[in-house]
Structures are given as structure tokens and as C-alpha cells.
Design a protein around this motif. Structure first.
Motif, PDB file in Angstrom:
ATOM      1  N   GLN A  24      40.463  40.572  37.504  1.00  8.61           N
ATOM      2  CA  GLN A  24      41.317  39.412  37.756  1.00  8.61           C
ATOM      3  C   GLN A  24      40.555  38.114  37.489  1.00  8.61           C
ATOM      4  O   GLN A  24      41.081  37.156  36.921  1.00  8.61           O
ATOM      5  CB  GLN A  24      41.816  39.448  39.208  1.00  8.61           C
ATOM      6  N   LEU A  25      39.292  38.082  37.899  1.00  8.95           N
ATOM      7  CA  LEU A  25      38.478  36.894  37.637  1.00  8.95           C
ATOM      8  C   LEU A  25      38.318  36.657  36.143  1.00  8.95           C
ATOM      9  O   LEU A  25      38.379  35.524  35.646  1.00  8.95           O
ATOM     10  CB  LEU A  25      37.107  37.042  38.307  1.00  8.95           C
ATOM     11  N   GLN A  66      43.639  33.254  17.861  1.00 11.11           N
ATOM     12  CA  GLN A  66      42.804  33.675  18.991  1.00 11.11           C
ATOM     13  C   GLN A  66      43.616  33.876  20.269  1.00 11.11           C
ATOM     14  O   GLN A  66      43.146  34.452  21.235  1.00 11.11           O
ATOM     15  CB  GLN A  66      41.683  32.655  19.230  1.00 11.11           C
ATOM     16  N   LEU A  67      44.877  33.326  20.267  1.00 10.97           N
ATOM     17  CA  LEU A  67      45.698  33.493  21.470  1.00 10.97           C
ATOM     18  C   LEU A  67      46.428  34.824  21.479  1.00 10.97           C
ATOM     19  O   LEU A  67      46.943  35.243  22.513  1.00 10.97           O
ATOM     20  CB  LEU A  67      46.712  32.349  21.579  1.00 10.97           C
ATOM     21  N   ASN A  68      46.566  35.456  20.324  1.00 14.11           N
ATOM     22  CA  ASN A  68      47.251  36.741  20.252  1.00 14.11           C
ATOM     23  C   ASN A  68      46.208  37.847  20.112  1.00 14.11           C
ATOM     24  O   ASN A  68      45.654  38.044  19.034  1.00 14.11           O
ATOM     25  CB  ASN A  68      48.226  36.763  19.066  1.00 14.11           C
ATOM     26  N   THR A  69      45.923  38.503  21.214  1.00 17.42           N
ATOM     27  CA  THR A  69      44.946  39.598  21.243  1.00 17.42           C
ATOM     28  C   THR A  69      45.613  40.851  21.761  1.00 17.42           C
ATOM     29  O   THR A  69      46.831  40.886  21.984  1.00 17.42           O
ATOM     30  CB  THR A  69      43.754  39.218  22.146  1.00 17.42           C
ATOM     31  N   ARG A  70      44.770  41.864  21.962  1.00 16.76           N
ATOM     32  CA  ARG A  70      45.327  43.140  22.428  1.00 16.76           C
ATOM     33  C   ARG A  70      45.931  43.007  23.829  1.00 16.76           C
ATOM     34  O   ARG A  70      46.938  43.622  24.137  1.00 16.76           O
ATOM     35  CB  ARG A  70      44.220  44.205  22.441  1.00 16.76           C
ATOM     36  N   ASN A  71      45.311  42.136  24.669  1.00 18.49           N
ATOM     37  CA  ASN A  71      45.782  42.011  26.047  1.00 18.49           C
ATOM     38  C   ASN A  71      46.598  40.745  26.289  1.00 18.49           C
ATOM     39  O   ASN A  71      47.119  40.549  27.376  1.00 18.49           O
ATOM     40  CB  ASN A  71      44.593  42.017  27.018  1.00 18.49           C
ATOM     41  N   ALA A  72      46.650  39.852  25.316  1.00 19.05           N
ATOM     42  CA  ALA A  72      47.343  38.579  25.519  1.00 19.05           C
ATOM     43  C   ALA A  72      48.285  38.299  24.349  1.00 19.05           C
ATOM     44  O   ALA A  72      48.075  38.742  23.222  1.00 19.05           O
ATOM     45  CB  ALA A  72      46.326  37.437  25.667  1.00 19.05           C
ATOM     46  N   SER A  73      49.326  37.557  24.666  1.00 20.23           N
ATOM     47  CA  SER A  73      50.278  37.157  23.619  1.00 20.23           C
ATOM     48  C   SER A  73      50.942  35.848  24.048  1.00 20.23           C
ATOM     49  O   SER A  73      50.892  35.469  25.222  1.00 20.23           O
ATOM     50  CB  SER A  73      51.331  38.246  23.394  1.00 20.23           C
ATOM     51  N   TYR A  81      52.421  29.212  36.899  1.00 19.44           N
ATOM     52  CA  TYR A  81      51.849  30.556  36.784  1.00 19.44           C
ATOM     53  C   TYR A  81      52.750  31.544  37.534  1.00 19.44           C
ATOM     54  O   TYR A  81      53.119  31.312  38.695  1.00 19.44           O
ATOM     55  CB  TYR A  81      50.446  30.625  37.393  1.00 19.44           C
ATOM     56  N   LEU A  82      53.090  32.641  36.877  1.00 20.41           N
ATOM     57  CA  LEU A  82      53.829  33.735  37.509  1.00 20.41           C
ATOM     58  C   LEU A  82      53.041  35.030  37.288  1.00 20.41           C
ATOM     59  O   LEU A  82      52.425  35.202  36.236  1.00 20.41           O
ATOM     60  CB  LEU A  82      55.236  33.864  36.912  1.00 20.41           C
ATOM     61  N   GLU A  83      53.122  35.881  38.279  1.00 25.14           N
ATOM     62  CA  GLU A  83      52.317  37.110  38.218  1.00 25.14           C
ATOM     63  C   GLU A  83      53.185  38.300  38.607  1.00 25.14           C
ATOM     64  O   GLU A  83      53.938  38.262  39.589  1.00 25.14           O
ATOM     65  CB  GLU A  83      51.111  37.007  39.163  1.00 25.14           C
ATOM     66  N   THR A  84      53.101  39.361  37.832  1.00 22.85           N
ATOM     67  CA  THR A  84      53.735  40.630  38.163  1.00 22.85           C
ATOM     68  C   THR A  84      52.638  41.680  38.320  1.00 22.85           C
ATOM     69  O   THR A  84      51.451  41.373  38.241  1.00 22.85           O
ATOM     70  CB  THR A  84      54.721  41.042  37.050  1.00 22.85           C
ATOM     71  N   GLN A  85      53.056  42.914  38.549  1.00 18.71           N
ATOM     72  CA  GLN A  85      52.067  43.977  38.688  1.00 18.71           C
ATOM     73  C   GLN A  85      51.322  44.254  37.386  1.00 18.71           C
ATOM     74  O   GLN A  85      50.209  44.780  37.397  1.00 18.71           O
ATOM     75  CB  GLN A  85      52.745  45.263  39.168  1.00 18.71           C
ATOM     76  N   GLU A  86      51.925  43.868  36.252  1.00 19.71           N
ATOM     77  CA  GLU A  86      51.332  44.203  34.963  1.00 19.71           C
ATOM     78  C   GLU A  86      50.815  42.994  34.201  1.00 19.71           C
ATOM     79  O   GLU A  86      49.946  43.149  33.330  1.00 19.71           O
ATOM     80  CB  GLU A  86      52.356  44.938  34.096  1.00 19.71           C
ATOM     81  N   GLN A  87      51.328  41.797  34.517  1.00 22.88           N
ATOM     82  CA  GLN A  87      50.995  40.636  33.689  1.00 22.88           C
ATOM     83  C   GLN A  87      50.761  39.387  34.543  1.00 22.88           C
ATOM     84  O   GLN A  87      51.250  39.283  35.663  1.00 22.88           O
ATOM     85  CB  GLN A  87      52.118  40.333  32.680  1.00 22.88           C
ATOM     86  N   LYS A 136      47.343  42.580  32.742  1.00 19.91           N
ATOM     87  CA  LYS A 136      46.306  42.926  33.719  1.00 19.91           C
ATOM     88  C   LYS A 136      45.608  44.216  33.316  1.00 19.91           C
ATOM     89  O   LYS A 136      46.194  45.087  32.669  1.00 19.91           O
ATOM     90  CB  LYS A 136      46.922  43.131  35.114  1.00 19.91           C
ATOM     91  N   HIS A 137      44.368  44.329  33.763  1.00 18.63           N
ATOM     92  CA  HIS A 137      43.624  45.573  33.533  1.00 18.63           C
ATOM     93  C   HIS A 137      44.125  46.641  34.497  1.00 18.63           C
ATOM     94  O   HIS A 137      44.240  46.405  35.691  1.00 18.63           O
ATOM     95  CB  HIS A 137      42.133  45.340  33.754  1.00 18.63           C
TER      96      HIS A 137
END
Length: 418
Positions: free
Chosen positions: A35-36, A65-72, A98-104, A123-124
Motif C-alpha cells: 500500500q505504501l 509511463q502512466l499505463n503500466t501493468r498495474n496502473a491505467s 481518492y476512492l479505494e476498493t478491495q482491488e483498486q 492493489k497487490h
């Protein structure tokens, strides 16, 4: 066995909680680090997001650089994107939502063209193999702890089986060494108590068998001699004399057999009798002292005292000892009771010839008679008394009485507070 069950449940519960906390700590630490890392990454891309939002035309391909495997990054129309009015108001003020779900984790920023720029970061999550590893680690550690807990128990059970096997083969002196584990001590103590009882019973059987053959030999020889005399003589007076002798010897043999049967049944009778709280003064006055009238000197305390026993057998044991003292004393016999905080000490002394030190243990065995004078007896009375006293967790010893000069029997019992 209830102690073992309690210990097993306690260990299972404590170990499960402890291991669960440890694995949860590992998982939480890993999640917090991830998370950090996600927050740091979002903080780094915020300047790029603000630059994109400030431009007249948003070129998503210009910021690879903003579109990666974990980010879009995506652009949503404000009128079709469901945000609460309060959050829309914050967007209008130029704030990042900022909004947060269990996955993102999603960051929202209002663009110059009144669209909503959405940057979302996955999220990892623990991989399946990591989750399986944690689960296997939990149960593996739990099994190790249980094996460590059960190892002493299994070891003691193996020793118990070996001891029972040796005992069954006739090694009646086999005993278990009582260990320090509190949930196993009861099993080991119970085995040793059982072995002690069986050993005592076997000793009694051996004594009875040896005593029977020894005690019956003399009267049987006399009966045989009397019968031979009856066959060979025609003298009526002589025949009558030997008939009386034979009948006396048969009566003696019958009394011996009855005493032996009583002694053989004593252990079973004692096991069936239920101990109660006995008033010592009342029992002595009614069941012992009253039988001997003036032949017995008595010194009783003024304080009442109580003993845990069965009154009939306890009075029988004391009566046998007093009767023995009266029989073998010359003129005086003293019954004395002394109390201390935890014990009741009863002494019976006489002014007879006493008992030498080498014979003091033997007199509590059946058929042992130290005095072969005219007094009749089979040497079972003191054996009765010793067995009864031991049954009620007391002790009985004999020594010399410094006051009267004869034998002194000392009986000690635990004092019961009422």
C-alpha cells in the motif's frame, strides 16, 4: 484423564491464536508495504495528472509511463460518472478525489474540458501460491507444536505399557516413576496404587497358603494319632478321652479356617466400606474402653477429635491391640490419646515383657506369635489391625514404653476438622 483433555484443548487454542496472529502479522506487513508503494507511486504521477488535466487536449498516448501493468488512466464524462454531489463540488474546487476498493485505488481530477480524469492503480494481491504457502505454514507449525506436546504423553504411555507387561508376567515389584507432567501424574499414580494393592493381595495369599499348611499340620497330626489310638484300643475310657481330644482339635481347625476366611475377606470388605467422620472419644468410650472395665487405664484429651474411617473396623483394630496388651501385660495397660494440629496419636502400652527390635515388624504379619505360652491365638489379630489402619491412611508402629516398661503400640491418623 480430564486433565489431559483440558491441557490438549488449551494448547490447541493457544497455538491456533498465536500462529494466526503471526501469519496475520506477516500478511498485514506485506499488504502495508504494498500500500505504501502504491501511495508513493500515485504521489509521483500527480504532477503528470495535473499537467494532463490542464491541457486543452488530453493525449493519453503522450504519457506511456502512466499505463503500466498495474496502473491505467481513463477519461470519463462528468455527467455520466456517478459521483456524489459533495465529491463533485470538491472536483470543481480543483481537489483530487481518492476512492479505494478491495482491488483498486483511484485518483479523480477534473480536466479543463470538464471531464474527469481517472487514474486507477491495482492493489497487490497475494498470489494463490502465496496464500497456499501461508495456509500450509499454519497447519505445519500447528502439527509440530502438537507433536512436541504429545511426545511426553506417548513416551509415558509406552512406559506404562511396558510396566503393565512386566507386571502381567509376574514382576509384582514393577512400578512407574511418576513424572512431572501434571496431566499424566494421575495415570501413573493410579497404576502404582493398583500394583500396590495387587502386591498386597498376593502377599496375603502367600501368607495364608503358608500359614494354612503350617497351622493345620499339628492338629491334623494329633487327629491322626487319636484315630490310630481309637482303632487299636478297646478301653472305653481311653476311647472317650481320645474322642474328646479329636473333637477339640477339629474345633480348633474350624476356628483357624474361620479366622483365615475372615482375614481373606477383610481387604474386600474394607474396599466396600465407606469412610465417614468418626467421633474419636465417643467411639473409644462405647466400643473399646467399655469392653475392658478396670483392666485399662485411660488418658483422653478434653477436646473432641475426629477421624475419617469406618467406625466398626476402626474399633475392631483398636480392640485387638488393647486385648493383646491386656493379655500379655502383667498388671497395667494404658490407652492414651494425644492431639496435635494435623494428627490423632493413639498409644496402647503395657507392663509386659515387651517385643525385641528384630521382631517388631513381623508381629503385624498373619500367624506370627511371639509368645508360645498357654494363651490361645492364631496371630491374626494384629495383622487385622495393621491392615485396617493402613486402609484409612494411618500408620502403626511398636516400640518400648518408657513409662510401663513393656510394649507400646502407636497409631497415627489424620485429624479431621469439623
Amino acid at each position: 484423564m480430564w486433565r489431559f483433555a483440558v491441557a490438549l484443548v488449551a494448547v490447541l487454542l493457544f497455538t491456533s491464536i498465536l500462529l494466526g496472529q503471526m501469519i496475520d502479522q506477516v500478511y498485514t506487513s506485506d499488504t502495508d508495504e504494498t500500500q505504501l508503494a502504491a501511495n508513493d507511486e500515485i504521489e509521483l504521477v500527480i504532477p503528470l495528472l495535473r499537467a494532463m488535466a490542464a491541457s486543452e487536449k488530453i493525449d493519453l498516448e503522450g504519457f506511456p509511463q502512466l499505463n503500466t501493468r498495474n496502473a491505467s488512466i481513463v477519461v470519463r464524462q462528468q455527467d455520466t460518472y456517478p459521483l456524489p454531489a459533495q465529491l463533485n463540488q470538491q472536483l470543481l474546487q480543483g481537489e483530487i478525489i481518492y476512492l479505494e476498493t478491495q482491488e483498486q485505488v483511484m485518483a479523480h481530477l477534473l480536466t479543463r474540458n470538464d471531464a474527469i480524469l481517472v487514474y486507477q492503480y491495482d492493489k497487490h494481491r497475494l498470489a494463490d501460491n502465496q496464500s497456499l504457502g501461508l495456509t500450509l505454514s499454519f497447519y505445519g507449525l500447528l502439527i509440530i507444536v502438537m507433536m512436541v506436546f504429545l511426545a511426553p504423553f506417548i513416551n509415558r504411555l509406552v512406559k506404562l505399557r511396558q510396566a503393565a507387561h512386566r507386571f502381567g508376567e509376574g514382576q509384582l515389584d514393577t512400578r512407574l516413576k511418576v513424572g512431572t507432567l501434571w496431566y499424566l501424574r494421575d495415570i501413573e499414580l493410579s497404576f502404582n496404587q493398583m500394583a500396590d494393592k495387587i502386591n498386597v493381595l498376593m502377599d496375603d495369599v502367600k501368607l495364608l497358603a503358608g500359614g494354612l499348611s503350617h497351622e493345620l499340620r499339628t492338629p491334623l497330626a494329633r487327629v491322626r494319632m487319636g484315630l490310630d489310638t481309637l482303632v487299636e484300643t478297646d478301653d472305653e475310657k481311653l476311647r472317650t478321652k481320645y474322642e474328646v481330644r479329636i473333637n477339640n482339635q477339629l474345633d480348633e481347625m474350624e476356628r483357624l479356617l474361620l479366622h483365615m476366611l475372615d482375614f481373606a475377606r477383610l481387604q474386600h470388605s474394607l474396599d466396600e466400606a465407606r469412610p465417614v467422620t468418626v467421633d474419636g472419644q465417643k467411639m473409644l468410650n462405647n466400643d473399646v474402653i467399655s469392653k475392658f472395665d478396670d483392666a485399662l487405664e485411660v488418658q483422653l484429651p478434653n477436646t473432641a477429635f475426629y477421624i475419617k474411617a469406618e467406625q466398626t473396623y476402626l474399633s475392631m483394630a483398636l480392640s485387638n491391640i488393647v486385648e493383646n496388651a491386656v493379655k500379655y501385660g502383667h498388671a497395667r495397660c494404658l490407652l492414651k490419646v494425644v492431639l496435635d494440629k494435623e494428627r490423632v496419636i493413639i498409644t496402647v502400652s503395657d507392663d509386659g515383657n515387651g517385643i525385641n527390635a528384630q521382631q517388631r515388624e513381623a508381629i503385624f504379619k498373619p500367624f506370627v506369635r511371639l509368645n508360645h505360652g498357654p494363651e490361645r491365638g492364631f496371630g491374626i489379630g494384629l495383622a487385622f489391625s495393621a491392615k485396617i489402619v493402613q486402609r484409612y491412611l494411618g500408620s502403626i508402629t511398636v516400640d518400648s514404653c518408657p513409662q510401663l516398661g513393656g510394649a507400646r503400640f502407636t497409631l497415627c491418623f489424620s485429624r479431621v476438622n469439623v
